[in-house]
Design a protein around this motif. Structure first.
Motif, PDB file in Angstrom:
ATOM      1  N   ILE A 338      22.305  51.587  75.997  1.00 47.62           N
ATOM      2  CA  ILE A 338      23.556  52.146  76.526  1.00 47.62           C
ATOM      3  C   ILE A 338      24.256  51.122  77.420  1.00 47.62           C
ATOM      4  O   ILE A 338      25.473  50.933  77.336  1.00 47.62           O
ATOM      5  CB  ILE A 338      23.273  53.456  77.283  1.00 47.62           C
ATOM      6  N   GLY A 339      23.479  50.450  78.264  1.00 51.00           N
ATOM      7  CA  GLY A 339      24.064  49.426  79.125  1.00 51.00           C
ATOM      8  C   GLY A 339      24.661  48.277  78.326  1.00 51.00           C
ATOM      9  O   GLY A 339      25.788  47.836  78.579  1.00 51.00           O
ATOM     10  N   ALA A 340      23.903  47.804  77.333  1.00 48.49           N
ATOM     11  CA  ALA A 340      24.362  46.673  76.522  1.00 48.49           C
ATOM     12  C   ALA A 340      25.599  47.027  75.707  1.00 48.49           C
ATOM     13  O   ALA A 340      26.574  46.261  75.657  1.00 48.49           O
ATOM     14  CB  ALA A 340      23.234  46.210  75.600  1.00 48.49           C
ATOM     15  N   PHE A 341      25.599  48.192  75.067  1.00 48.64           N
ATOM     16  CA  PHE A 341      26.733  48.580  74.227  1.00 48.64           C
ATOM     17  C   PHE A 341      27.980  48.823  75.069  1.00 48.64           C
ATOM     18  O   PHE A 341      29.108  48.565  74.620  1.00 48.64           O
ATOM     19  CB  PHE A 341      26.395  49.828  73.410  1.00 48.64           C
ATOM     20  N   SER A 342      27.802  49.318  76.293  1.00 44.41           N
ATOM     21  CA  SER A 342      28.943  49.512  77.191  1.00 44.41           C
ATOM     22  C   SER A 342      29.525  48.166  77.605  1.00 44.41           C
ATOM     23  O   SER A 342      30.748  47.980  77.620  1.00 44.41           O
ATOM     24  CB  SER A 342      28.505  50.304  78.432  1.00 44.41           C
ATOM     25  N   PHE A 343      28.650  47.225  77.929  1.00 42.93           N
ATOM     26  CA  PHE A 343      29.102  45.887  78.318  1.00 42.93           C
ATOM     27  C   PHE A 343      29.797  45.178  77.156  1.00 42.93           C
ATOM     28  O   PHE A 343      30.889  44.613  77.308  1.00 42.93           O
ATOM     29  CB  PHE A 343      27.903  45.062  78.795  1.00 42.93           C
ATOM     30  N   LEU A 344      29.171  45.206  75.981  1.00 46.02           N
ATOM     31  CA  LEU A 344      29.716  44.485  74.834  1.00 46.02           C
ATOM     32  C   LEU A 344      31.048  45.074  74.367  1.00 46.02           C
ATOM     33  O   LEU A 344      31.966  44.335  74.010  1.00 46.02           O
ATOM     34  CB  LEU A 344      28.702  44.491  73.684  1.00 46.02           C
TER      35      LEU A 344
END
Length: 396
Positions: A338-344
């Motif tokens: 969730i953190g990675a997809f939000s950042f990307l």
């Protein structure tokens, strides 16, 4: 040399009307110069990369007499393509007569971080090959450019196979979990922490900064614009404690999901291993089973877990700690996703990842409903609120 006004005109498609002051003209002219300089720099770097590729292929041909005939190097095709979340550059090199060649991987600029990733890619890749793990062979490297040439394993990923036909993909998922078990056990032996470009092991720092902290910063704060709930940080610490309680040192890929498993000639091969380190085996298993790209049904996840545990048993590994640690590591992985997809999708503008955030949130909420998470009331509430608030973001 173009004047400031001419450079501004070029930037705005040749328009002769400029609603700007003289200072604005010079600022826009400077912007034009930076854009042109960047394009020229990248063009020069690509030309340098292509020359290095030719040199490495010719060197391999002479040393091995197995890569290809000299005539195949006379008319190479260089086909750029992009990775998923990676900032690295990729070029598919195709030989004359369309014979598959290799994949060139290199950074746009070789900073200290990129240099460390280059060394990790080469060191871990060679280590895995020596352990007879199905990863692409390294055909050549150029340390000065941070360039690695890998054998080309084609374009079909486990993800692609599943999208076409989930039933046809299932036998390859079974092969993938067996390959995972083999990699985790065999690659542990002789693994040097100096190989790693990040941390040498999956530890509390990784969990708190790179996973639960990633969720908190990139999703909760920057996407939802919310303040952290009271008590959430303590529960993140407790979650890390649970993982450490069942910790076992094996080789950890740390991104073992369907888009990093290639299918070629009915075989599975593993790519994108440069973040490898020592860590708990259930993390990679969770990465594959709760992968939001495919959304495997629970029945399939259960079958694959059973086959994975059988493979570990065949390798002499008791699966008890793997079973006990799995729910907590699945939550850690879910938070990281969730953190990675939000950042990307947010910071890097990669819209491909955004549709997978909501399914990942629902998956997190459902997993936290299990009895082993009764001691995590704030995290449960945060997951439930996240779904409602993110839907508002999507609709707003």
């Amino acid at each position: 040399m173009l004047s400031a006004k001419e450079r501004v005109r070029a930037l705005y498609g040749g328009s002769t009307y400029y609603p700007f002051s003289c200072d604005h003209h010079h600022l826009l002219a400077q912007r034009h110069d930076r854009i042109v300089e960047k394009r020229l720099t990248m063009k020069n770097r690509i030309e340098e990369i292509e020359e290095a590729i030719l040199f490495l292929l010719e060197k391999r041909r002479k040393e091995r007499q197995a890569c290809c005939q000299k005539s195949l190097l006379s008319r190479l095709q260089f086909i750029p393509f992009s990775g998923d979340g990676s900032v690295r550059n990729f070029i598919r090199v195709v030989f004359a007569d369309n014979k598959p060649g290799c994949i060139a991987v290199f950074p746009e600029k070789l900073t200290e971080k990129e240099r460390a990733e280059f060394h990790a890619t080469v060191s871990i890749g060679r280590h895995l090959r020596q352990a007879s793990i199905p990863v692409p062979e390294i055909w050549g490297i150029d340390e000065r450019l941070g360039l690695v040439l890998f054998e080309d394993l084609g374009t079909t990923r486990l993800y692609d196979l599943y999208q076409r036909n989930p039933t046809d993909a299932l036998p390859f998922y079974r092969k993938a979990v067996r390959a995972l078990a083999l990699m985790q056990v065999r690659a542990r032996d002789g693994f040097d922490p100096e190989f790693c470009c990040q941390t040498a092991a999956y530890d509390r720092q990784v969990m708190r900064i790179g996973e639960s902290g990633y969720f908190l910063e990139s999703f909760w704060k920057q996407t939802l614009l919310q303040e952290p709930p009271a008590g959430l940080d303590l529960e993140f610490e407790k979650l890390a404690d649970r993982v450490i309680e069942y910790d076992e040192p094996f080789f950890l890929h740390r991104d073992f999901q369907s888009r990093n498993v290639m299918i070629n000639d009915d075989r599975v091969s593993i790519i994108d291993f440069q973040a490898g380190r020592i860590g708990p085996p259930a993390y990679d298993l969770a990465s594959l089973l709760i992968d939001p790209y495919t959304g495997l049904p629970d029945t399939v996840q259960e079958e694959l877990m059973e086959r994975y545990l059988e493979a570990m048993d065949d390798l002499g590994v008791d699966g008890e700690k793997i079973i006990l640690s799995y729910p907590y590591l699945a939550v850690q992985r879910n938070l990281q996703i969730i953190g990675a997809f939000s950042f990307l999708s947010g910071k890097r503008g990669k819209s491909f990842f955004k549709p997978y955030i909501l399914p990942s949130l629902i998956m997190l909420r459902d997993r936290l409903a299990a009895p082993e998470f009764d001691g995590f009331p704030v995290l449960r509430e945060t997951a439930a609120r996240s779904i409602l608030k993110f839907r508002t973001v999507l609709n707003g």
